[in-house]
Write an enzyme that holds these catalytic residues in place. Structure first.
Site, PDB file in Angstrom:
ATOM      1  NE  ARG A 174     -20.164 -48.292  10.572  1.00 44.96           N
ATOM      2  CZ  ARG A 174     -21.010 -49.420   9.786  1.00 44.96           C
ATOM      3  NH1 ARG A 174     -22.004 -48.687   9.530  1.00 44.96           N
ATOM      4  NH2 ARG A 174     -20.738 -50.485   9.771  1.00 44.96           N
ATOM      5  CB  ILE A 175     -22.670 -40.683  10.394  1.00 45.89           C
ATOM      6  CG1 ILE A 175     -21.732 -41.128   9.317  1.00 45.89           C
ATOM      7  CG2 ILE A 175     -22.670 -39.157  10.327  1.00 45.89           C
ATOM      8  CD1 ILE A 175     -22.305 -40.924   7.941  1.00 45.89           C
ATOM      9  NE  ARG A 205     -34.243 -49.540  11.961  1.00 49.57           N
ATOM     10  CZ  ARG A 205     -33.406 -50.239  11.034  1.00 49.57           C
ATOM     11  NH1 ARG A 205     -33.924 -51.123  10.083  1.00 49.57           N
ATOM     12  NH2 ARG A 205     -32.048 -49.970  10.974  1.00 49.57           N
ATOM     13  NE  ARG A 254     -28.010 -41.255  -0.249  1.00 49.39           N
ATOM     14  CZ  ARG A 254     -26.779 -40.838   0.178  1.00 49.39           C
ATOM     15  NH1 ARG A 254     -26.368 -39.972   0.858  1.00 49.39           N
ATOM     16  NH2 ARG A 254     -25.829 -41.786  -0.217  1.00 49.39           N
ATOM     17  CD  GLU A 274     -28.069 -34.772  -3.315  1.00 55.55           C
ATOM     18  OE1 GLU A 274     -27.026 -35.233  -3.629  1.00 55.55           O
ATOM     19  OE2 GLU A 274     -28.279 -34.667  -2.210  1.00 55.55           O
ATOM     20  CG  HIS A 293     -24.373 -34.995  -1.309  1.00 54.51           C
ATOM     21  ND1 HIS A 293     -25.158 -35.849  -1.644  1.00 54.51           N
ATOM     22  CD2 HIS A 293     -23.639 -35.470  -0.293  1.00 54.51           C
ATOM     23  CE1 HIS A 293     -25.139 -37.190  -1.016  1.00 54.51           C
ATOM     24  NE2 HIS A 293     -24.097 -37.132  -0.256  1.00 54.51           N
TER      25      HIS A 293
HETATM   26  C1  8YV Z   1     -21.390 -39.910  -1.546  1.00 50.73           C
HETATM   27  C2  8YV Z   1     -22.587 -40.172   0.467  1.00 50.73           C
HETATM   28  O1  8YV Z   1     -20.264 -41.122  -1.381  1.00 50.73           O
HETATM   29  O2  8YV Z   1     -21.625 -41.770   1.457  1.00 50.73           O
HETATM   30  C3  8YV Z   1     -22.550 -41.474   1.283  1.00 50.73           C
HETATM   31  O3  8YV Z   1     -23.418 -41.982   1.486  1.00 50.73           O
HETATM   32  O4  8YV Z   1     -23.717 -39.501   0.358  1.00 50.73           O
HETATM   33  C4  8YV Z   1     -21.383 -39.518  -0.175  1.00 50.73           C
HETATM   34  O5  8YV Z   1     -20.326 -39.616   0.726  1.00 50.73           O
HETATM   35  C5  8YV Z   1     -20.804 -38.754  -2.393  1.00 50.73           C
HETATM   36  O6  8YV Z   1     -22.016 -38.081  -2.553  1.00 50.73           O
HETATM   37  C6  8YV Z   1     -19.990 -39.650  -3.521  1.00 50.73           C
HETATM   38  O7  8YV Z   1     -20.811 -40.136  -4.453  1.00 50.73           O
END
Ligand code: 8YV
Length: 325
Positions: free
Chosen positions: A155-156, A176, A233, A262, A280
């Protein structure tokens, strides 16, 4: 014993989440307990739902302490720190917060890309340091004519690709499998994608399947003009290899919103001027975090009203075939 379902939060969450849950649930806070073991021994068997921030660890040993758990509602689209398959085996449904953050994270990814290519934070620092009167800020790289590779066209990733179309740059991707409904070139290997593009944007989910996927070989393929952008990530990138590549100049620059450990960021990364580092913040706006919190709440309410989860993750599909009640 309370008739209201009892929920556990592992860490502080957005205040609106607690406020919205309080009328319908008895809320417990693990982080407020002085003796975590004693707390889990006493309260654990009564807990029916977990509300967790992204990056909170929900593993087998924690699930062992919560034998009557029914649902884990995650604040975040990524849920790599939740043992979702294990939860599924135990009949526990896991939900996340897709869609409500897609555009926000895509916006940030584009901002980070431009900031990195055009050295926007560096230029700001230059001005503030009073160096402009000495001489103009040095010329930078350009986005013009660059090819952009997206690792993970979910999606992103798609929202980023759509935005990039407006910038007039070529987009390619690796995942994939090829996706039939997009006009972007598919590369069956990540090294092949890295070789073909100037910028690699990491948007793949974290977890065992993607751990260290962007390794020294991928960075070498990206090359000395190459840029790495990561809004997914930290675990998807071999951070040590990235630091080494940046230090040696085997890639040109990086824009990073996520890190391996983090909130700790390697000092060697901080010391490099050619990287843009963000704490983040991809989804970090008032509006989007409120929408994510509301979806956590809505999942829990829907579940305990017997209507099932709204946004279950792939590992715990709903309605489930088989043993789940
Ligand atoms: C976290 C994120 O929700 O949605 C995710 O996977 O990494 C962020 O949007 C944010 O770090 C709050 O915990």
């Amino acid at each position: 014993m309370s008739l209201r379902p009892e929920l556990l939060m592992l860490k502080p969450m957005l205040a609106s989440v607690g406020e919205a849950l309080t009328p319908a649930f008895d809320l417990h806070r693990l982080d407020a307990a002085t003796d975590r073991d004693a707390f889990l021994a006493e309260v654990g068997p009564r807990i029916r739902g977990l509300a967790v921030n992204a990056q909170a660890v929900v593993d087998g040993p924690l699930l062992d302490r919560l034998p009557n758990l029914e649902i884990v509602a995650n604040f975040g689209v990524g849920y790599d720190t939740i043992a979702a398959a294990e939860a599924g085996r135990r009949g526990v449904v896991v939900t996340n917060t897709p869609d409500v953050l897609t555009d926000e994270v895509a916006d940030l990814a584009i901002g980070l890309l431009l900031a990195t290519v055009r050295q926007i934070p560096q230029a700001d620092r230059y001005l503030r340091a009073g160096r402009w009167p000495e001489k103009p800020f040095p010329l930078t790289a350009s986005l013009r004519g660059r090819r952009i590779g997206i690792l993970g066209l979910g999606r992103i990733g798609r929202a980023i690709a759509r935005r990039l179309e407006g910038f007039g740059v070529a987009v390619a991707y690796h995942g994939r499998r090829p996706q039939g409904d997009v006009p972007y070139a598919y590369h069956p290997t990540l090294v092949g994608l890295a070789q073909a593009v100037h910028v690699l944007m990491v948007v793949a989910p974290g977890g065992a399947g993607t751990d260290g996927l962007v390794d020294a070989a991928v960075l070498a393929a990206l090359g000395p003009e190459g840029l790495l952008i990561n809004v997914a990530r930290g675990s998807v990138v071999d951070e040590a290899a990235l630091v080494a590549a940046l230090e040696a100049g085997t890639i040109h620059a990086a824009g990073l919103d996520v890190f391996a450990a983090e909130p700790h960021v390697p000092e060697r990364l901080v010391a490099l001027d050619r990287v843009v580092l963000l704490p983040h913040v991809g989804s970090g706006t008032h509006e989007t975090r409120a929408a994510m919190g509301q979806l956590v709440v809505d999942n829990l309410i829907s579940w305990f009203e017997g209507r099932g989860p709204l946004t279950p993750v792939a590992e715990t599909p709903w309605p489930a075939a088989g043993a789940r009640a």
